[in-house]
Design an enzyme around this catalytic site. Structure first.
Site, PDB file in Angstrom:
ATOM      1  N   LYS A 216      10.434   2.529  -4.815  1.00 55.58           N
ATOM      2  CA  LYS A 216       9.166   1.806  -4.705  1.00 55.58           C
ATOM      3  C   LYS A 216       9.086   0.710  -5.758  1.00 55.58           C
ATOM      4  O   LYS A 216       8.591  -0.391  -5.488  1.00 55.58           O
ATOM      5  CB  LYS A 216       7.994   2.776  -4.863  1.00 55.58           C
ATOM      6  CG  LYS A 216       7.830   3.754  -3.709  1.00 55.58           C
ATOM      7  CD  LYS A 216       6.602   4.629  -3.903  1.00 55.58           C
ATOM      8  CE  LYS A 216       6.428   5.620  -2.755  1.00 55.58           C
ATOM      9  NZ  LYS A 216       5.222   6.466  -2.918  1.00 55.58           N
TER      10      LYS A 216
ATOM     11  N   VAL B   8      -1.360  -1.012  -4.274  1.00 55.37           N
ATOM     12  CA  VAL B   8      -2.534  -0.156  -4.149  1.00 55.37           C
ATOM     13  C   VAL B   8      -2.076   1.286  -3.987  1.00 55.37           C
ATOM     14  O   VAL B   8      -1.303   1.597  -3.072  1.00 55.37           O
ATOM     15  CB  VAL B   8      -3.405  -0.564  -2.940  1.00 55.37           C
ATOM     16  CG1 VAL B   8      -4.689   0.256  -2.914  1.00 55.37           C
ATOM     17  CG2 VAL B   8      -3.725  -2.052  -2.985  1.00 55.37           C
TER      18      VAL B   8
ATOM     19  N   PHE C  67       0.835  -1.196   0.000  1.00 57.56           N
ATOM     20  CA  PHE C  67       0.000   0.000   0.000  1.00 57.56           C
ATOM     21  C   PHE C  67       0.871   1.247   0.000  1.00 57.56           C
ATOM     22  O   PHE C  67       1.849   1.327   0.754  1.00 57.56           O
ATOM     23  CB  PHE C  67      -0.888   0.047   1.252  1.00 57.56           C
ATOM     24  CG  PHE C  67      -1.867  -1.081   1.376  1.00 57.56           C
ATOM     25  CD1 PHE C  67      -3.162  -0.946   0.907  1.00 57.56           C
ATOM     26  CD2 PHE C  67      -1.503  -2.277   1.975  1.00 57.56           C
ATOM     27  CE1 PHE C  67      -4.081  -1.984   1.031  1.00 57.56           C
ATOM     28  CE2 PHE C  67      -2.404  -3.320   2.111  1.00 57.56           C
ATOM     29  CZ  PHE C  67      -3.699  -3.169   1.624  1.00 57.56           C
ATOM     30  N   ASP C  68       0.503   2.209  -0.823  1.00 56.66           N
ATOM     31  CA  ASP C  68       1.089   3.534  -0.669  1.00 56.66           C
ATOM     32  C   ASP C  68       0.461   4.165   0.573  1.00 56.66           C
ATOM     33  O   ASP C  68      -0.641   3.798   0.974  1.00 56.66           O
ATOM     34  CB  ASP C  68       0.803   4.384  -1.905  1.00 56.66           C
ATOM     35  CG  ASP C  68       1.419   5.762  -1.782  1.00 56.66           C
ATOM     36  OD1 ASP C  68       2.624   5.846  -1.484  1.00 56.66           O
ATOM     37  OD2 ASP C  68       0.696   6.750  -1.975  1.00 56.66           O
ATOM     38  N   LYS C  69       1.150   5.119   1.171  1.00 55.43           N
ATOM     39  CA  LYS C  69       0.614   5.742   2.388  1.00 55.43           C
ATOM     40  C   LYS C  69      -0.370   6.862   2.070  1.00 55.43           C
ATOM     41  O   LYS C  69      -1.552   6.773   2.366  1.00 55.43           O
ATOM     42  CB  LYS C  69       1.755   6.283   3.261  1.00 55.43           C
ATOM     43  CG  LYS C  69       1.257   7.003   4.530  1.00 55.43           C
ATOM     44  CD  LYS C  69       2.404   7.490   5.377  1.00 55.43           C
ATOM     45  CE  LYS C  69       3.062   8.729   4.791  1.00 55.43           C
ATOM     46  NZ  LYS C  69       2.209   9.931   4.834  1.00 55.43           N
TER      47      LYS C  69
END
Length: 680
Positions: free
Chosen positions: A551, A567, A365-367
């Protein structure tokens, strides 16, 4: 029966063929779809009635032989008309498929005087055709119904009057009046009025969303994609009790709803891994069966039996071995799964992403904007010694007003509120330092605003001791930090906080129930900030201090261990999403880029839809495997059974029955309910 689940447009028939070459006995030509399942069903039933009457006359009444023969001929006509038309089209396209095979078998039966058996073949086959068309039509209708959500006309305000205008003629900038309880005709933002709007048809959200007018109309027109969700509306959603006026931001062909309909339709052509496997299997299996049937035609050379028996056995084996159910096992499930997902506010771009999503064991997950609200706010302003808060914020707001980054917008918005009527200096020449910050010019001096890591590297002077201490203190408290420097002087630091989503912890717990064993947050923020957010949402792993390229590398490392989804928002995370097994974008209804880049798009900006998408994908994958097992199991039983004497009639019945079974099994997906939480 059929190799394809639905009828494509005429110009795309060749493109959508599932890879079967000539010589493969399967259903596959599309023209019969054009005839309509209703007419085909009526013809099949008439065929059955004529067959029953003819058989009863032949067995029970002492009438001339031509009387039952006339009824059998009628059954041949009604049972064979659609099959004949399809067979002719197949032969014209140089395809040998089961439609042609059935006609050959029926003609052979007639030539040998077995009119009743030939009519039975055509009845069972045509009835199976009609029922399959009806069943697949239900799945297709679920998709086509999306296109009917938007109204055909809109009330446009022109020169003080309301003019009813076709939605196709709406232009960007038109002002549309939407009455209470009416469907919205276009995407746009609210100019006047307050209302609660049911966005479930587009985003899948179960609770109506409150909408109010934008604060700055000019800014909304300049950057319509950045308009807050509280002001944005979508075509196909349903207005509540308040009349509103909206300004159109997209033409009808470019609305979120139109794109969903178009992409869902295109998703049918995207093959899943199982479908590619079954097609490879068929390319080997079908020629082998044809060779076996040819040998069985000459069984009389080895075994003492008449040619009539050898012919029937060969035809029965061909019917039994035709991989119709196998060919439609996966496409029918994919079509139903994609349709159900779209109805729940999730756009899945084909069988590949659908099946892969169902086999995941890890999600990254991205923050910002994913696990958090994506609306950071200023919490701390720490000027450097000898610098006022006003001086610090004036420079920061002037520069960040030129940027559209979420943190920049937060500083510009909250900074203006703190400054009040204070005049801002003129900033220019904004330059983005990807993943680190920005630079600009103010009064002839270079301004740097960015992470602490921007300073002290690549020729940039390090931070002063007071700034280093301020940054450390802010990070210990979970703040995202930005440092402002003018020339060679540090002006101060700004601390921001993005609120974790309330639904995040619940959604992550539901994903664990569905079998997702590993969930990781990857963020460009400082590790301490990432850890603080991870603890709050219930994650055990958080990787911070990642540049965009880091990333991508993180996804590569995760993917080397297992299938992994990424996501994010579909914009800043596009490279990482592209390298994941499945890329999932949130809030895609308001983002063209997210719709284009993601494999799976959650139309609402709501993480609660992710467990629904994963659960549906897992159910779809299970049904695909069930269908493949049934398809191969029936073929494995029928081939030896027909070789050892099972009649062609029972073989056709079981063959058609297995095809209908896999289709109706797939249709169960249209009624899928999310058992991990509230269903979309």
């Amino acid at each position: 029966m059929r190799a394809r689940p639905a009828a494509p447009p005429a110009e795309s028939v060749e493109r959508r063929d599932h890879g079967h070459g000539s010589g493969q006995p399967k259903h596959g030509a599309e023209p019969a779809h054009a005839h309509g399942g209703g007419a085909e069903l009526i013809f099949a039933l008439v065929c059955g009635a004529l067959l029953i009457v003819g058989f009863a006359i032949e067995k029970l009444l002492a009438l001339p032989s031509w009387v039952p023969l006339a009824f059998y001929l009628g059954a041949y006509v009604f049972g064979g008309v659609f099959t004949l038309r399809e067979a002719i089209e197949n032969l014209r396209l140089k395809r040998f498929e089961i439609d042609t095979l059935m006609l050959v078998a029926a003609a052979g039966a007639a030539a040998l005087g077995a009119w009743a058996e030939g009519a039975l073949l055509l009845f069972l086959f045509s009835l199976g055709h009609a029922l399959e068309h009806y069943a697949m039509g239900r799945a297709r209708h679920a998709i086509e119904a999306l296109a009917e959500l938007a109204p055909r006309t809109a009330l446009v305000r022109k020169n003080g009057e309301l003019v009813e205008t076709p939605v196709e003629e709406l232009a960007v900038g038109d002002v549309v009046v939407v009455k209470p309880d009416a469907r919205l005709p276009a995407d746009g933002f609210v100019l006047k009025g307050v209302s609660s709007i049911n966005q479930a048809p587009v985003t899948g959200e179960s609770i109506p969303a409150d909408k109010r007018p934008v604060d700055d109309e000019a800014e909304a027109r300049r950057t319509p994609d950045a308009v807050d969700a509280a002001h944005r509306v979508f075509a196909g959603s349903i207005n509540g009790s308040g009349a509103i006026e909206i300004e159109v931001t997209r033409r009808s062909t470019d609305s979120a709803l139109a794109k969903v309909v178009r992409m869902v339709s295109e998703a049918e052509t995207q093959k899943s891994p199982t479908q590619r496997f079954t097609e490879k299997f068929e390319r080997i299996f079908v020629p082998s069966v044809l060779a076996l049937a040819t040998l069985l035609l000459f069984a009389g050379v080895v075994v003492d039996e008449p040619f009539r028996d050898s012919f029937y056995r060969a035809m029965a084996v061909l019917v039994a071995a035709s991989p119709c159910a196998l060919a439609i096992a996966t496409p029918s499930a994919v079509l139903s799964g994609v349709a159900r997902a779209a109805r729940g506010g999730v756009l899945v771009k084909g069988g590949g992403p659908l099946e892969n999503l169902g086999s995941l064991s890890a999600i990254a997950f991205d923050k910002t904007g994913t696990l958090t609200e994506g609306r950071p706010r200023i919490t701390d302003v720490v000027p450097a010694p000898g610098v006022t808060e006003t001086a610090l914020l004036s420079i920061a707001v002037a520069v960040e007003s030129l940027s559209d980054h979420p943190l920049a917008r937060a500083i510009a918005r909250d900074g203006r509120e703190r400054l009040g009527e204070t005049a801002l200096p003129l900033a220019s020449d904004l330059d983005s330092l990807t993943g680190r910050g920005v630079s600009a010019q103010v009064d002839g001096q270079t301004i740097l605003i960015g992470k602490a890591e921007l300073f002290g590297s690549e020729g940039v002077a390090p931070l002063s001791r007071p700034m280093q201490e301020a940054i450390a203190a802010l990070r210990d408290n979970g703040r995202t930090t930005m440092v402002v420097r003018q020339g060679d002087r540090d002006l101060g630091a700004i601390g921001l906080m993005d609120t974790p989503r309330e639904a995040a912890r619940i959604a992550l717990a539901q994903l664990r129930k569905l079998g997702i064993r590993r969930m990781i947050m990857i963020s460009g923020d400082h590790q301490k900030v990432a850890d603080a957010v991870a603890r709050e949402v219930g994650l055990d792993e958080a990787w911070g201090d990642l540049m965009p390229e880091d990333k991508v590398e993180a996804i590569h490392r995760l993917r080397a261990e297992a299938k992994v989804a990424m996501v994010g928002d579909g914009v800043n995370d596009a490279p990482a999403m592209a390298n994941a097994t499945v890329g999932i974008a949130m809030g895609a209804a308001g983002s063209d880029v997210a719709l284009e880049t993601a494999d799976v798009a959650l139309m609402a900006d709501d993480l609660a839809h992710l467990p629904f998408a994963v659960g549906l994908s897992r159910r779809t994958r299970a049904i695909i495997l069930q269908n493949v097992f049934v398809s191969l199991g029936v073929v494995a039983f029928l081939v030896p059974a027909t070789i050892f004497g099972l009649g062609i009639g029972p073989a056709v019945a079981m063959h058609e029955g297995s095809t209908l079974l896999v289709v109706f099994n797939a249709l169960r997906l249209l009624a899928y309910r999310d058992r991990t939480g509230e269903p979309p």
